[in-house]
Scaffold this motif. Structure first.
Motif, PDB file in Angstrom:
ATOM      1  N   ASN A  57       0.800  -0.963  -0.120  1.00 26.07           N
ATOM      2  CA  ASN A  57      -0.062   0.125   0.437  1.00 26.07           C
ATOM      3  C   ASN A  57       0.612   1.305   0.056  1.00 26.07           C
ATOM      4  O   ASN A  57      -0.171   2.363  -0.480  1.00 26.07           O
ATOM      5  CB  ASN A  57      -0.933   0.011   1.443  1.00 26.07           C
ATOM      6  N   GLY A  58       2.069   1.231  -0.380  1.00 33.20           N
ATOM      7  CA  GLY A  58       2.666   1.819  -0.123  1.00 33.20           C
ATOM      8  C   GLY A  58       2.918   2.940   1.171  1.00 33.20           C
ATOM      9  O   GLY A  58       4.423   3.976   0.962  1.00 33.20           O
ATOM     10  N   ASN A  59       3.241   1.788   2.268  1.00 35.93           N
ATOM     11  CA  ASN A  59       3.627   2.675   3.610  1.00 35.93           C
ATOM     12  C   ASN A  59       4.885   2.497   3.841  1.00 35.93           C
ATOM     13  O   ASN A  59       5.990   2.130   5.410  1.00 35.93           O
ATOM     14  CB  ASN A  59       2.910   2.128   4.489  1.00 35.93           C
ATOM     15  N   GLY A  60       6.434   2.238   2.936  1.00 38.19           N
ATOM     16  CA  GLY A  60       7.071   1.352   3.407  1.00 38.19           C
ATOM     17  C   GLY A  60       8.385   2.122   2.355  1.00 38.19           C
ATOM     18  O   GLY A  60       8.045   2.374   1.499  1.00 38.19           O
ATOM     19  N   GLU A  61       9.703   1.376   2.373  1.00 36.40           N
ATOM     20  CA  GLU A  61      10.311   1.801   1.455  1.00 36.40           C
ATOM     21  C   GLU A  61      10.091   1.160   0.241  1.00 36.40           C
ATOM     22  O   GLU A  61      10.723   1.617  -0.982  1.00 36.40           O
ATOM     23  CB  GLU A  61      11.893   1.792   2.197  1.00 36.40           C
ATOM     24  N   PHE A  62       9.711   0.048   0.111  1.00 33.53           N
ATOM     25  CA  PHE A  62       9.023  -0.338  -1.192  1.00 33.53           C
ATOM     26  C   PHE A  62       7.766  -0.741  -1.788  1.00 33.53           C
ATOM     27  O   PHE A  62       7.550  -1.550  -0.346  1.00 33.53           O
ATOM     28  CB  PHE A  62      10.571  -1.541  -1.672  1.00 33.53           C
ATOM     29  N   LYS A  63       7.231  -1.200  -3.048  1.00 31.99           N
ATOM     30  CA  LYS A  63       6.377  -1.906  -2.596  1.00 31.99           C
ATOM     31  C   LYS A  63       5.983  -2.897  -3.263  1.00 31.99           C
ATOM     32  O   LYS A  63       5.090  -4.111  -3.395  1.00 31.99           O
ATOM     33  CB  LYS A  63       4.850  -0.622  -3.750  1.00 31.99           C
ATOM     34  N   SER A  64       7.444  -3.397  -3.865  1.00 31.70           N
ATOM     35  CA  SER A  64       7.579  -4.943  -4.251  1.00 31.70           C
ATOM     36  C   SER A  64       9.019  -5.034  -3.649  1.00 31.70           C
ATOM     37  O   SER A  64       9.638  -4.361  -3.028  1.00 31.70           O
ATOM     38  CB  SER A  64       8.195  -4.301  -5.888  1.00 31.70           C
ATOM     39  N   ILE A  65       8.332  -6.819  -3.123  1.00 30.07           N
ATOM     40  CA  ILE A  65       9.293  -7.205  -2.672  1.00 30.07           C
ATOM     41  C   ILE A  65      10.808  -7.308  -4.104  1.00 30.07           C
ATOM     42  O   ILE A  65      11.838  -7.462  -3.086  1.00 30.07           O
ATOM     43  CB  ILE A  65       9.333  -8.756  -1.891  1.00 30.07           C
ATOM     44  N   GLN A  66      10.856  -7.782  -4.365  1.00 25.36           N
ATOM     45  CA  GLN A  66      11.782  -8.017  -5.864  1.00 25.36           C
ATOM     46  C   GLN A  66      12.991  -6.459  -5.470  1.00 25.36           C
ATOM     47  O   GLN A  66      13.976  -6.710  -5.662  1.00 25.36           O
ATOM     48  CB  GLN A  66      11.660  -8.688  -6.758  1.00 25.36           C
ATOM     49  N   ALA A  67      11.971  -5.228  -5.341  1.00 32.30           N
ATOM     50  CA  ALA A  67      13.047  -3.915  -5.759  1.00 32.30           C
ATOM     51  C   ALA A  67      14.090  -3.862  -4.518  1.00 32.30           C
ATOM     52  O   ALA A  67      14.877  -3.063  -4.175  1.00 32.30           O
ATOM     53  CB  ALA A  67      11.650  -2.828  -5.466  1.00 32.30           C
ATOM     54  N   ALA A  68      12.643  -4.474  -3.297  1.00 28.45           N
ATOM     55  CA  ALA A  68      13.733  -4.268  -2.340  1.00 28.45           C
ATOM     56  C   ALA A  68      15.152  -5.699  -1.714  1.00 28.45           C
ATOM     57  O   ALA A  68      15.715  -4.879  -1.718  1.00 28.45           O
ATOM     58  CB  ALA A  68      12.839  -4.935  -1.139  1.00 28.45           C
TER      59      ALA A  68
END
Length: 346
Positions: A57-68
């Protein structure tokens, strides 16, 4: 001069203190059967102080696991948490070989899920999740390949949920969902604690050296085929190869009938120990239908299993009912050298 009674009391007390100190210093990571391995315990044991937050939902540093995962530098040498908050993440995720020491923490396997839908003639290509980096841990995440099974035994039938192809990999309280070839436990030393695994045909397969402790294994009936499916298809290919699937204190249940395992190699090794087997396990228990050679080197075995599917009458003639002494080396955490790399085990 001290009386004999006080002397004895002193030495008994000293002995008890010594035993307590020994247990605290040597067994801190080996937990009793009543203890649940939770995320804070793992974080503490690993000494992690860096967290990357993923929130759909956008409440973190990334919305995608792969991006993290992509944000972690190559050659990473310190444990880092990738906290995947609740949600269904519809993406394929790959932890590459050059990014070790990742602790992927979900909010519970009923809340955090990685889902994809793909069938392929290539097991690896179809996988929703792939880990090829050593020293990887996942906690509280579901991995699912929701592709339809298709036509039985065709080249497009593989739909892998997770491909585990690295050494020193552990999954705690995770779940794996598919039908054909759910969990590709390819190679390396692995530990699965209190995981749920669902499928119908060969749904735990590969040549890993793996312990499955308190696994819930659910069989999905496949009405398309007359030959029964199998829970495992282990592919140990030589006597000296240190691989095999060891299931301890779990349960196998579901719908329809399956074998505990089929031989996918001449030295296939699978052991079910102290496991509840429902009537979904057919009387033969084991099959070598995919391997036409001699069965003398197959190591398909059971130890003190119970339930209607554990009756030994009609078992495959090469299968074994082990003694306590025979099973001991396999049900020890030393089978996967776990004391050297696991943060906790039960």
């Amino acid at each position: 001069m001290a009386s004999p009674r006080s002397w004895l009391s002193f030495h008994v007390s000293s002995f008890i203190v010594t035993i307590l100190i020994f247990c605290l210093s040597h067994c801190a990571l080996c937990l009793d059967g009543q203890t649940v391995v939770d995320s804070p315990l793992l974080t503490e044991k690993l000494g992690i102080n860096r967290t990357i937050k993923v929130d759909i939902n956008g409440n973190g540093e990334f919305k995608s696991i792969q991006a993290a995962i992509d944000s972690i530098p190559e050659g990473n040498s310190k444990w880092v948490i990738v906290h995947v908050r609740k949600g269904i993440y519809r993406e394929k995720v790959h932890v590459p070989q050059n990014k070790p020491y990742i602790f992927m923490r979900g909010n519970g396997r009923g809340k955090t899920a990685i889902v994809w839908s793909q069938s392929s003639e290539d097991n690896i290509d179809s996988a929703t999740f792939k880990v090829e980096a050593h020293d990887f841990i996942a906690f509280g995440i579901s991995f699912k390949n929701e592709a339809p099974t298709g036509i039985a035994y065709t080249s497009q039938n593989q739909s892998v949920a997770a491909f585990v192809a690295a050494d020193k990999v552990a999954f705690y309280h995770c779940a794996f969902y598919s039908t054909h070839n759910t969990l590709f436990d390819y190679k390396g030393r692995h530990y699965y604690e209190s995981c749920y695994i669902q499928g119908s045909i060969d749904f735990i397969f590969g040549r890993g050296r793996s312990i499955f402790h308190k696994a819930d294994i659910f069989v999905v009936d496949d009405k398309r085929v007359t030959i029964k499916g199998s829970v495992t298809a282990q592919n140990r290919e030589s006597e000296g190869e240190m691989s095999g699937f060891i299931f301890i204190k779990g349960k196998v249940y579901g719908i329809g009938g399956v074998y505990l395992g089929r031989a996918k190699g001449p030295y296939s090794r699978v052991i079910f120990a102290e496991t509840y087997l429902s009537k979904t396990i057919v009387p033969e228990g084991w099959t070598n239908w995919s391997y036409d050679g001699s069965t003398k080197d197959l190591y398909h075995a059971e130890y003190e299993c119970h339930g209607p599917g554990a009756l030994t009458t009609g078992r495959a003639p090469w299968s074994r009912q082990l003694t306590k002494e025979e099973v001991a080396p396999f049900i020890s955490i030393d089978y996967i050298d776990g004391k050297n790399w696991l943060p906790a085990w039960v």
